[in-house]
Design a protein around this motif. Structure first.
Motif, PDB file in Angstrom:
ATOM      1  N   MET A  33       0.756  -1.167   0.024  1.00  0.00           N
ATOM      2  CA  MET A  33      -0.179  -0.097  -0.103  1.00  0.00           C
ATOM      3  C   MET A  33       0.810   1.216  -0.042  1.00  0.00           C
ATOM      4  N   LEU A  34       1.911   1.351   0.902  1.00  0.00           N
ATOM      5  CA  LEU A  34       2.699   2.151   0.960  1.00  0.00           C
ATOM      6  C   LEU A  34       3.381   2.699  -0.551  1.00  0.00           C
ATOM      7  N   ILE A  35       4.046   1.813  -1.034  1.00  0.00           N
ATOM      8  CA  ILE A  35       4.812   1.785  -2.358  1.00  0.00           C
ATOM      9  C   ILE A  35       3.755   2.256  -3.398  1.00  0.00           C
ATOM     10  N   LEU A  36       2.509   1.754  -3.489  1.00  0.00           N
ATOM     11  CA  LEU A  36       1.524   2.017  -4.827  1.00  0.00           C
ATOM     12  C   LEU A  36       1.032   3.164  -4.604  1.00  0.00           C
ATOM     13  N   THR A  37       0.646   3.721  -3.390  1.00  0.00           N
ATOM     14  CA  THR A  37       0.310   4.840  -3.027  1.00  0.00           C
ATOM     15  C   THR A  37       1.352   6.178  -3.375  1.00  0.00           C
ATOM     16  N   GLY A  38       2.439   5.888  -2.738  1.00  0.00           N
ATOM     17  CA  GLY A  38       3.637   6.904  -3.303  1.00  0.00           C
ATOM     18  C   GLY A  38       3.597   6.860  -5.091  1.00  0.00           C
ATOM     19  N   PHE A  39       3.698   5.704  -5.507  1.00  0.00           N
ATOM     20  CA  PHE A  39       3.718   5.763  -7.089  1.00  0.00           C
ATOM     21  C   PHE A  39       2.457   6.373  -7.571  1.00  0.00           C
ATOM     22  N   GLN A  40       1.333   6.219  -7.096  1.00  0.00           N
ATOM     23  CA  GLN A  40       0.233   7.075  -7.866  1.00  0.00           C
ATOM     24  C   GLN A  40       0.382   8.650  -7.411  1.00  0.00           C
ATOM     25  N   GLY A  71       3.659  29.362  -3.618  1.00  0.00           N
ATOM     26  CA  GLY A  71       4.991  29.801  -3.182  1.00  0.00           C
ATOM     27  C   GLY A  71       5.599  29.152  -2.206  1.00  0.00           C
ATOM     28  N   TYR A  72       5.223  27.922  -2.063  1.00  0.00           N
ATOM     29  CA  TYR A  72       5.670  26.724  -0.965  1.00  0.00           C
ATOM     30  C   TYR A  72       6.896  26.361  -1.309  1.00  0.00           C
ATOM     31  N   THR A  73       7.814  25.963  -0.426  1.00  0.00           N
ATOM     32  CA  THR A  73       9.155  25.246  -0.627  1.00  0.00           C
ATOM     33  C   THR A  73       8.954  23.813  -0.870  1.00  0.00           C
ATOM     34  N   THR A  74      10.000  23.245  -1.491  1.00  0.00           N
ATOM     35  CA  THR A  74       9.951  21.781  -1.588  1.00  0.00           C
ATOM     36  C   THR A  74       9.767  21.013  -0.486  1.00  0.00           C
ATOM     37  N   THR A  75      10.382  21.335   0.514  1.00  0.00           N
ATOM     38  CA  THR A  75      10.134  20.865   1.922  1.00  0.00           C
ATOM     39  C   THR A  75       8.735  20.752   2.345  1.00  0.00           C
ATOM     40  N   PHE A  76       8.154  21.762   2.050  1.00  0.00           N
ATOM     41  CA  PHE A  76       6.768  21.809   2.415  1.00  0.00           C
ATOM     42  C   PHE A  76       5.898  20.699   1.466  1.00  0.00           C
ATOM     43  N   PHE A  77       6.139  20.637   0.409  1.00  0.00           N
ATOM     44  CA  PHE A  77       5.652  19.761  -0.342  1.00  0.00           C
ATOM     45  C   PHE A  77       5.716  18.453  -0.055  1.00  0.00           C
ATOM     46  N   ALA A  78       7.038  18.135   0.199  1.00  0.00           N
ATOM     47  CA  ALA A  78       7.533  16.806   0.702  1.00  0.00           C
ATOM     48  C   ALA A  78       6.937  16.495   2.071  1.00  0.00           C
ATOM     49  N   ILE A  79       6.584  17.225   3.077  1.00  0.00           N
ATOM     50  CA  ILE A  79       5.798  17.035   4.089  1.00  0.00           C
ATOM     51  C   ILE A  79       4.469  17.008   4.242  1.00  0.00           C
ATOM     52  N   LEU A  80       3.926  17.753   3.073  1.00  0.00           N
ATOM     53  CA  LEU A  80       2.300  17.563   2.578  1.00  0.00           C
ATOM     54  C   LEU A  80       2.490  16.029   2.107  1.00  0.00           C
ATOM     55  N   PHE A  81       3.140  15.690   1.241  1.00  0.00           N
ATOM     56  CA  PHE A  81       3.399  14.376   0.466  1.00  0.00           C
ATOM     57  C   PHE A  81       3.108  13.200   1.499  1.00  0.00           C
ATOM     58  N   GLY A  82       4.099  13.383   2.600  1.00  0.00           N
ATOM     59  CA  GLY A  82       4.183  12.206   3.497  1.00  0.00           C
ATOM     60  C   GLY A  82       2.736  12.206   4.508  1.00  0.00           C
ATOM     61  N   ILE A  85       0.173  10.609   2.327  1.00  0.00           N
ATOM     62  CA  ILE A  85       0.283   9.185   2.174  1.00  0.00           C
ATOM     63  C   ILE A  85      -0.211   8.466   3.637  1.00  0.00           C
ATOM     64  N   ILE A  86       0.338   8.853   4.796  1.00  0.00           N
ATOM     65  CA  ILE A  86       0.028   8.402   6.012  1.00  0.00           C
ATOM     66  C   ILE A  86      -1.673   8.572   6.114  1.00  0.00           C
ATOM     67  N   THR A  87      -2.217   9.751   5.873  1.00  0.00           N
ATOM     68  CA  THR A  87      -3.581   9.849   6.360  1.00  0.00           C
ATOM     69  C   THR A  87      -4.393   8.695   5.208  1.00  0.00           C
ATOM     70  N   PHE A  88      -3.922   8.751   3.912  1.00  0.00           N
ATOM     71  CA  PHE A  88      -4.576   7.747   3.113  1.00  0.00           C
ATOM     72  C   PHE A  88      -4.548   6.084   3.595  1.00  0.00           C
ATOM     73  N   MET A  89      -3.177   5.919   4.088  1.00  0.00           N
ATOM     74  CA  MET A  89      -3.033   4.585   4.741  1.00  0.00           C
ATOM     75  C   MET A  89      -3.930   4.331   5.966  1.00  0.00           C
ATOM     76  N   LEU A  90      -4.224   5.449   6.910  1.00  0.00           N
ATOM     77  CA  LEU A  90      -4.941   5.299   7.947  1.00  0.00           C
ATOM     78  C   LEU A  90      -6.406   5.190   7.627  1.00  0.00           C
ATOM     79  N   ILE A  91      -6.874   5.838   6.567  1.00  0.00           N
ATOM     80  CA  ILE A  91      -8.392   5.767   6.044  1.00  0.00           C
ATOM     81  C   ILE A  91      -8.353   4.328   5.495  1.00  0.00           C
ATOM     82  N   ILE A  92      -7.409   3.802   4.810  1.00  0.00           N
ATOM     83  CA  ILE A  92      -7.716   2.513   4.411  1.00  0.00           C
ATOM     84  C   ILE A  92      -7.708   1.469   5.685  1.00  0.00           C
TER      85      ILE A  92
END
Length: 184
Positions: A33-40, A71-82, A85-92
């Motif tokens: 689930m983690l790998i496929l969610t990240g891929f998507q 105007g967000y930084t790459t770090t912000f998007f990386a944190i948001l991305f993480g 993914i964690i939220t989606f996994m918890l919902i599943i």
């Protein structure tokens, strides 16, 4: 990783055989689930950027104003991305827990939780792989629902009538909970 994509091919082309012959432990399903969610999510980023640019043009044409730039930084998007993914996994996981509990309450299953999790995670494979493509995503969602139903039906070894009855009860319960939450 290679096994994951061979599993994806097997589930898309022959789901009944896949669910009958394959058993995965919980940690394998969670890793998949983690790998496929990240891929998507990674494949969705270019479409999200394009959609924002199109919406900005439409909004500008209608109002004469420009949407604020992201105007967000790459770090912000990386944190948001993480976080996403964690939220989606918890919902599943929550959905799997509700499904499994309902099957247990109705006395319909002696299968372990790992089977329910596997049916849902691997049933979502079309959505993970092709859900990022605009307009095709609706078909992948429908195919995923069918695959989840096949997986649950196969893994829990239910009769068709009992499976439909339990699934309908779960859907009605969720709909009633949503309507109650909305104040209807």
């Amino acid at each position: 990783m290679v096994e994951l994509f061979s599993d994806a091919k097997a589930i898309i082309l022959n789901p009944v055989t896949f669910f009958r012959t394959t058993t995965k432990p919980i940690h394998t399903s969670l890793l998949s689930m983690l790998i496929l969610t990240g891929f998507q999510a990674l494949l969705s980023l270019p479409f999200a950027s394009t959609f924002y640019q199109i919406w900005d043009g439409i909004f500008g044409a209608l109002t004469g104003k420009i949407l604020p730039q992201l105007g967000y930084t790459t770090t912000f998007f990386a944190i948001l991305f993480g976080i996403l993914i964690i939220t989606f996994m918890l919902i599943i996981m929550l959905a799997c827990t509700i499904l499994h509990t309902c099957f247990k309450i109705f006395g319909a299953s002696t299968s372990p939780f790992a089977d329910t999790l596997m049916a849902v995670v691997f049933g979502l494979t079309p959505t993970y792989l092709f859900g990022w493509i605009p307009y095709l995503s609706l078909l992948t969602y429908l195919w995923s629902i069918i695959l989840i139903a096949i997986g649950l039906y196969t893994k829990h070894q239910l009769g068709m009538f009992r499976f439909i009855l339990i699934t309908t009860a779960i859907i009605l319960f969720i709909a009633a909970a949503i309507l109650y939450t909305l104040g209807y």
